[in-house]
Each structure stands twice: as structure tokens, then as C-alpha cells.
Write an enzyme that holds these catalytic residues in place. Structure first.
Site: not given
Ligand code: 26V
Length: 808
Positions: A355, A543-544, A549, A651, A655
Site C-alpha cells: 500500500h 485525508k491524513r 499529500k 480511495t 468517494k
Molecule cells: C503504515 C505504517 C508504517 C509502519 C508503522 C505503522 C503503519 C501503519 C499504517 C501504515 C499504512 C500506510 C499505508 C497506507 O495507508 N496506504 C494507503 O493505502 C490506501 C489503500 O490502499 C491507498 O488508497 C493510499 O493511497 C495509501 O496511502
């Protein structure tokens, strides 16, 4: 079959109130009633869940196991009533019992067991898997506290704990009978028996994992799946018999571990930190899950040799990557298989979704942590790593490539490489993202095993994100497309395209948007005391908060607009409201500064009479699923302005599109595929493309040059530096853009490079908005062509190309 009429539902609710709260409907609060509703619906789903499980067992169907550290479920009451096809009856029953349905829905807290896109995607996929009759279970942790609640105090983010379970537990059913033991630490003892080397983990700290199950009903089917959230408990309460055996400390340690493990969801989705507690969380839920899956498999088939034929394990990013060594451990240590057989089964069972390509978010764990916390898992990882390196050497004969693709290297375990080695499929989440994985991030692995790498573009639950939250638009669609067929087949939305020149349809669409804007304005007034002008464009970025971003690019443009207004009070003819919503990771200082900046600017503009009825900036506190549900239907402009190549998919973009907002965006993530269906004429593209971003960085990017040459931009940045009415200066952000701070390059995300192009695109937005018919037509095309972004489509692709399971 409908489980309830209005009357039988009234009876069931009255009975639940009496049984659980000793109250009559007259005495019950909204919260009591919300919980009674949850309990009644839960019962229906429980019965259907039993039927679904019996059928799956009887027909020996293959099961999907979706592992994710996050499921951002939001509220469930309306969703479940909708999918059970009793929403109208529920509303009526509540009315008859003296309640307002809207108040009851609002009494439910969001289950915010996720950060952002990754967690919300998992929630949308649960809905689609159930709807498509796929036997699937989601697995995660039953966090005590969800994602922090955000308060804005003097313009700054303050984080408050989210005790979601106080009211949110109503959906959960604990299953203590299916608890699993998870072991941490201890020592390994090896011995030979019958020509086999056995390994046992002694003196481990054991934590009990108790499942808390939430049922997931599909739409238009009686199929019901499960979301299994693991809750840690100490194996036994501290007792004196342990004390007398000198194991008092061990017992205390186990209690403390059980206490801490599921306390909180990590609120960072952008930076990997090698925190021991997070590794414990990962192993806790992975080990409990794999044990629970293999136990059931054994009950059904009495062997694990056919495990991969009856199970597929989808991992949502690398966070559950320990499934690979954990499944190996069970196949070898418990089932007595040899390495090759265990590896063959494992690598035919696991599939990995990536992701993000941001290097700082790719998980790498310190080797020492693994060694101490998970000694047996560490042994297995070492062996996987050695064998993987040997394969790479044989294939490439290139030490550089071996180093790049290695799993254990430089004292760290690289989880993405572990996932690539141990999975049957690796997928990206949009066409562009998968391209980048194949050609850059995972290039060498892809050349070695090209068949593994696939694309599944993300999708959203269109029943929730359109039909449920936007009843006005839903009824227009039903009128124009001939009923509710679009709910099961989102591509039916295409029929709307043929009304592009129908004035009455376009007017109705405009009227629906107007009503939704007014409803949102009323909500903002009631809950926040903010006065919004429904005559202005609602231009939204939610968004975050992350630098890639580029919320800051949006802010720079607003400053430019403001300065134009200073020069010429008639410069803006079309009133414009910029809405922001974003949470910053608590440790991400720059992100927090950007939130402060947005609030400073909002306050400044609020106090300048020149801006009245022309320009407004609003920061919406505590952005979350339930706020998004009110905002999407009211939005007109969707800001999707990440640096090209950085946003894996997005995503939120989908929406907005589905609710008729027009996108101003870069060619990044799924925006590229939006552009393919919409054409340039139905969205507002700007900025560098992903390859141009790469090239510019390679050649050497000097943002100061742009600063010198572009006077508008220079004025904006200078204003930022000195700050606004509240006296807070943003010199730090100015420095970060022009010179770089804290070891990061100057303007890492190329805001300055894209600034002029962005302003020009914003001007096109304002001009298009002036032509009401044209705007509504574009909006209609956006809705009509959003069908491909339905999660049903994505899940069918997973089912057909990765999981190899049938679907409805
Ligand atoms: C990453 C990490 C990094 C390590 C520590 C904890 C932690 C927790 C969550 C994440 C998630 C980061 C990846 C993420 O959220 N990606 C997003 O995924 C969406 C669904 O596929 C996508 O639409 C977004 O573009 C993407 O940023």
C-alpha cells in the site's frame, strides 16, 4: 427473506430494552435504544452466520482470511439495517417508539480501529466479500482505544483517547471457547526423536487471545461473514500457587503483557518505528489467527497437507507478515512436515498487498528484537532468508541485487522482502502504483518471478458511500437507471451518461447537491458553531495529514487568492469555501504545524471584511468516517493533489467522484484511472507526471530558483514566513520548502514545482463553476463513470486472479 416487519421489529426492540436495560421505550435513552437495535440485528446476523458456516463446511469451500492491523469500520447500525433490507422498517419502528432514527444512528460511536485508507479499504472489502457470497473472515486486534479523537485548541491539534468500546461493544460476541495461546520470548530446546529434530519453546511468556466476533452481513444475500478481533487476557489470574512455585514474576509479566498489548492502535501511518510493543501486537494477532485457522482446518480435514487448497491468507500490507514464519512453524513443529513441504504449502496460501512506496513507511524490524521476543520465528526467518539469498545468487550472480532483495540484512528484517519471498501473489492498488512496484521498488524480484506481480485497483463500498449516505442522489439514480440494480452492479451507473443533455436531470442533480450542502451547513452550525455559505463552492481536502499529500500546496494557493483579493476586492466573483479535515500523527511535528497554519489562515481570513461572502477557510475538527459520510454528498471540488508517484491509490478520490464532486488532481494513484474514464474534460488535471518527478529529482531540483522567478509564489511564501493575525510565524515551513530542514531535501514533495500549474487549474475550476449546466454535466459524468471504483469489482478481481474462489 426480510427478517422483520415494522411491528415485529418494534416488539423485538421493546423486548431487548426490557431484557438488557430493564427499561420501557419511554424510559430508554438514545444510547440504550442504539444498543437495543444493535442486539436485535446482531441476533439475526448470528443465525445467518451459523447457516453460512454450515454451508461452507458442508460444501468444503475454500475460505479467504483477510488479515489487517486495521479495520476502519465507522458506524454499523445503518449499514447492517441496510444490508439486511430492513432500513425503512427500522426507521419506522423507531419513530413509532418515540425516537428519531437519525438521533439513534448518531448515538453510535465510530469504531475507529484504523488510521486511514488502508483500514477503510479493509472495511469496504468485508462488505463486498459478504455481498459476493465469499466465505471470508477478517482478523485484527480488539484495540481498547481506537484512533485518537482530535480537538483543536488555539489552532493546534490535541489528542484525546477514544473509548469506543463503552458503547461500541454491542456488536461484539466474545468466544472464550475458541481462545488461543500466544507465546513470547523464552528459550529454545532442540532434541532428536525418531530421526526428527524437534524444537520446543520453553519458559515463554504466554498471553491468551480471546476472539471477539463481529458479524458482517452482505447486501442482497443471506451470506454472513465474521470480523474476528482478538482480545488479550492473562492465561490465569495471579495466584498464590504460582507464587509458592516461585513463578510470581512470570505471572505478573503475563498480566502486564496482556494489559498492554491491545491498549492502543498505533496512530502513525507514515513512519516505521521499531517499537517492541507494535511487534508484539503483530505477532499476537497473527499467531492467534493462524492457530485458529489451522485448528478449524484440522477439525474439517484431519490433515494440513491440503491447507492451501482450502485456505487463502491475504495480508493487508506487511503488518501481518509474520504469518509466513508462523504458518511454517505450525506445519513443521506441530504437524511434523519437512521444510520443503511446509514452504510449498505456505507459499501457495499467502498473498500480499502493498500500500505504499514511501521508503520511511516500509517495515524493517531490528533483528535483536525478533531474536529476543520471538526466538523460534527468528530461526525460521533466518532459514527463509538464507534460502532466498541462495536463489537470488543463482539467478543474478550479482551481490548488489542479493543485498537489495535480502530479507535479513544489516541487523534488520525487511518485511516487504519477506512477503515477496513467501507469497504466491504481490499486488499494488492502482495501475500506476503497480507499475512503480514492477519497474522500480520491486524490479529485481519482479524480473525473477514476474507471474507473482499483479494489480488490483482499489474500490469502495458504493452502497455505503453513495446509496446510504446520499439518499437524494440514490433516488435520482433509481429513477434514471430503472430501480436498484446499480446496488448489485455499480456499472449500471453508466446509464446516467445518456442524460447529459437533459436539463431537468441536470437541474435535479444541482438541486440535490444544494440540499446536501445546506444539510452539511446545518450540521456544522449545530456541532461546531461554524457558519458555512451554501452559495459558495465547497472545495474539500480531507485525508491524513502528510507532506506528500500536499495540504500545504492547497494553503499556498489560498494565500495567493487572499493576496489577489487584497490588491483588488473584486478579484473573486465566485464565493469559495475551502474545507480541510486531517489528523496528524502525534509525533509528526511538521504535519502538526501545517494544521496550525490552516487554522491561523482560517482565522485571519475570517477577520478580514474584504473576504466576507467571498473567501472562507474551515478546518473541520476530528475528521473520521462518520464525518466523511456527511461531507462527501455536500462536496463539489475534491482535492487529490499528491506528488505524482507517491499516493498508492487514494480511495477518498473515489468517494467524492461517486457523489458528483469534480476532482482537481495530479496524475497519481487511481486518479490516472479516473482520468481514463473521464477524459481531461471532466476533471482538472495539473502538475508533473510521476516520470517527470523522478527526472527532476535526478537532474537536481532547486526550489529557490522558482521562488526567485515567480512573484506570486514569492509573496505567498513571504506571508507564510511572517504569519497571520494570530502572530504565529511559519518560518520553519518556509525554511523547509526553500532549504530543507531536519535532514530532508528542500521541498521534498515539489510544491513549488507544481504551484503555477495548480493555480492555473484552480482558475479553471472557478470558471467552470460559473457555468452551472456545464458543471452539473461534468458532475453527472463523474457519477456515471464511477462504477469501476466499486469494491465489488476489486474483490471480484482478487477472487478470480489471486484467491481462486468462486463468487456471486
Ligand atoms: C503504515 C505504517 C508504517 C509502519 C508503522 C505503522 C503503519 C501503519 C499504517 C501504515 C499504512 C500506510 C499505508 C497506507 O495507508 N496506504 C494507503 O493505502 C490506501 C489503500 O490502499 C491507498 O488508497 C493510499 O493511497 C495509501 O496511502
Amino acid at each position: 427473506m426480510t427478517p422483520f416487519t415494522t411491528t415485529t421489529l418494534e416488539q423485538a426492540l421493546t423486548e431487548k430494552l426490557a431484557l438488557n436495560f430493564s427499561k420501557t421505550p419511554d424510559e430508554a435513552t438514545d444510547q440504550d435504544m442504539m444498543r437495543a437495535c444493535a442486539l436485535v440485528l446482531r441476533d439475526v446476523m448470528a443465525i445467518r452466520g451459523v447457516e453460512t458456516r454450515k454451508r461452507t463446511n458442508r460444501e468444503q469451500k475454500k475460505r479467504v482470511h483477510y488479515l489487517s492491523m486495521e479495520f476502519l469500520m465507522g458506524r454499523s447500525l445503518m449499514k447492517n439495517a441496510y444490508n439486511l433490507d430492513i432500513l425503512p422498517q427500522l426507521k419506522e419502528a423507531l419513530g413509532n417508539l418515540g425516537f428519531r432514527a437519525g438521533d439513534i444512528f448518531e448515538a453510535e460511536p465510530d469504531a475507529a480501529l484504523g488510521n486511514g485508507g488502508l483500514g477503510r479499504l479493509a472495511a469496504c472489502y468485508l462488505d463486498s466479500m459478504a455481498t459476493l457470497d465469499i466465505p471470508a473472515t477478517g482478523y485484527s486486534i480488539c484495540y481498547e482505544l481506537g484512533l485518537f479523537k482530535q480537538k483543536i485548541v488555539e489552532g493546534q491539534q490535541v489528542e484525546l483517547p477514544d473509548h469506543w468500546k463503552d458503547l461500541g461493544v454491542s456488536w461484539l460476541v466474545p468466544k472464550p471457547g475458541e481462545a488461543q495461546e500466544v507465546r513470547f520470548g523464552g528459550t529454545l530446546r532442540e532434541f532428536w526423536d525418531n530421526g526428527h529434530l524437534h524444537t520446543v519453546n520453553e519458559n515463554a511468556t504466554t498471553v491468551l487471545a480471546v476472539p471477539c466476533d463481529m458479524k458482517i452481513a452482505g447486501y442482497g444475500t443471506e451470506h454472513v461473514n465474521t470480523l474476528r478481533l482478538w482480545e488479550p487476557r492473562a492465561t490465569s489470574p495471579m495466584d498464590m500457587s504460582l507464587f509458592s512455585r516461585g513463578e510470581y514474576l512470570k505471572a505478573a509479566e503475563e498480566e502486564a503483557m496482556a494489559e498492554s498489548i491491545a491498549k492502543v492502535l498505533y496512530p502513525d501511518d507514515s513512519h516505521m518505528e521499531g517499537k517492541s510493543l507494535r511487534l508484539k501486537q503483530q505477532y499476537f494477532f497473527v499467531s492467534a489467527t493462524i492457530q485458529s485457522i489451522t485448528t478449524r482446518h484440522m477439525e474439517l480435514y484431519h490433515t494440513l497437507k491440503n491447507f492451501h487448497e482450502k485456505n487463502v491468507i491475504q495480508i493487508n500490507d506487511t503488518h501481518p507478515a509474520l504469518v509466513i514464519p508462523e504458518l511454517m512453524r505450525i506445519l513443521i513443529d506441530d504437524a511434523g512436515m519437512d521444510w520443503d513441504e511446509a514452504w510449498s504449502i505456505t507459499t501457495q496460501s499467502v498473498a500480499y498487498t502493498n500500500h505504499t512506496v514511501l521508503a520511511e513507511a516500509l517495515e524493517r524490524w531490528p533483528q535483536v528484537l525478533m531474536e529476543h521476543r520471538l526466538p523460534r520465528i527468528w530461526q525460521i526467518i533466518k532459514e527463509i532468508s538464507c534460502r532466498w539469498e541462495r536463489r537470488i545468487e543463482e539467478y543474478y550472480h550479482d551481490p548488489g541485487k542479493t543485498q537489495y532483495m535480502a530479507i535479513v540484512w544489516g541487523g534488520e528484517v525487511r518485511m516487504a522482502n519477506l512477503c515477496i519471498a513467501g507469497s504466491m501473489a504481490v499486488n499494488g492498488v492502482s495501475a500506476l502504483h503497480t507499475d512503480i512496484l514492477r519497474n522500480s521498488v520491486f524490479r529485481d524480484a519482479c524480473q525473477m518471478e514476474p507471474w507473482k506481480f499483479k494489480n488490483v485497483t482499489n474500490g469502495i463500498d458504493h452502497r455505503r458511500w453513495l446509496s446510504e449516505i446520499n439518499p437524494g442522489l440514490d433516488s435520482l439514480i433509481r429513477d434514471l437507471t430503472g430501480g436498484d440494480a446499480y446496488l448489485s452492479d455499480a456499472m449500471a451507473l453508466q446509464k446516467l451518461d445518456s442524460y447529459a443533455d437533459d436539463r431537468t436531470v441536470l437541474d435535479r442533480l444541482g438541486e440535490i447537491k444544494r440540499q446536501n450542502k445546506e444539510a452539511f451547513a446545518r450540521h456544522a452550525k449545530k456541532t461546531r458553531g461554524v457558519v458555512l455559505d451554501p452559495n459558495s463552492i465547497f472545495d474539500v481536502q480531507v485525508k491524513r495529514l502528510h507532506e506528500y499529500k500536499r495540504q500545504l500546496l492547497n494553503v499556498l494557493h489560498i494565500i495567493a487568492l487572499y493576496q489577489r483579493l487584497q490588491d483588488d476586492p473584486n478579484a473573486i466573483t465566485q464565493p469559495h469555501t475551502f474545507l480541510f479535515g486531517a489528523k496528524a500523527a502525534p509525533g509528526y511535528e511538521v504535519a502538526k504545524r501545517i494544521i496550525h497554519l490552516i487554522n491561523s489562515l482560517a482565522d485571519h481570513i475570517d477577520h478580514d471584511p474584504i473576504c466576507k461572502d467571498k473567501l472562507q477557510v474551515v478546518f473541520l475538527e476530528n475528521y473520521r468516517v462518520s464525518l466523511a459520510e456527511m461531507l462527501m454528498p455536500a462536496s463539489e471540488v475534491s482535492q487529490q493533489i499528491s506528488t505524482a508517484g507517491k499516493e498508492a491509490s487514494g480511495t477518498g478520490n473515489m468517494k467524492f467522484m461517486m457523489n458528483g464532486a469534480l476532482t482537481i488532481g495530479t496524475l497519481d494513484g487511481a486518479n490516472v484511472e479516473m482520468n481514463e474514464v473521464l477524459g481531461d474534460e471532466n476533471m482538472f488535471l495539473f502538475g508533473l507526471h510521476a516520470n517527470e518527478v523522478e527526472e527532476l529529482k535526478r537532474k537536481g531540483y532547486v526550489p529557490q530558483r522558482i521562488y526567485t522567478q515567480d512573484e506570486t509564489l514569492r509573496r505567498c511564501l513571504d506571508a507564510l514566513r511572517t504569519g497571520f493575525r494570530d502572530g504565529v510565524a511559519y518560518e520553519d515551513l518556509y525554511q523547509r520548502l526553500l532549504f530543507g530542514t531536519g535532514g530532508s531535501a528542500a521541498d521534498e514533495y515539489l510544491l513549488l514545482a507544481d504551484f503555477a500549474s495548480y493555480c492555473e487549474a484552480e482558475a479553471r475550476v472557478a470558471a467552470a463553476y460559473g457555468d452551472v449546466d456545464r458543471w452539473n454535466r461534468m458532475s453527472l459524468h463523474n457519477i456515471a463513470r464511477s462504477g469501476i471504483f466499486a469494491a465489488d469489482r476489486s474483490v471480484k478481481e482478487y477472487a478470480e486472479h489471486i484467491w481462486h474462489v468462486p463468487h456471486r
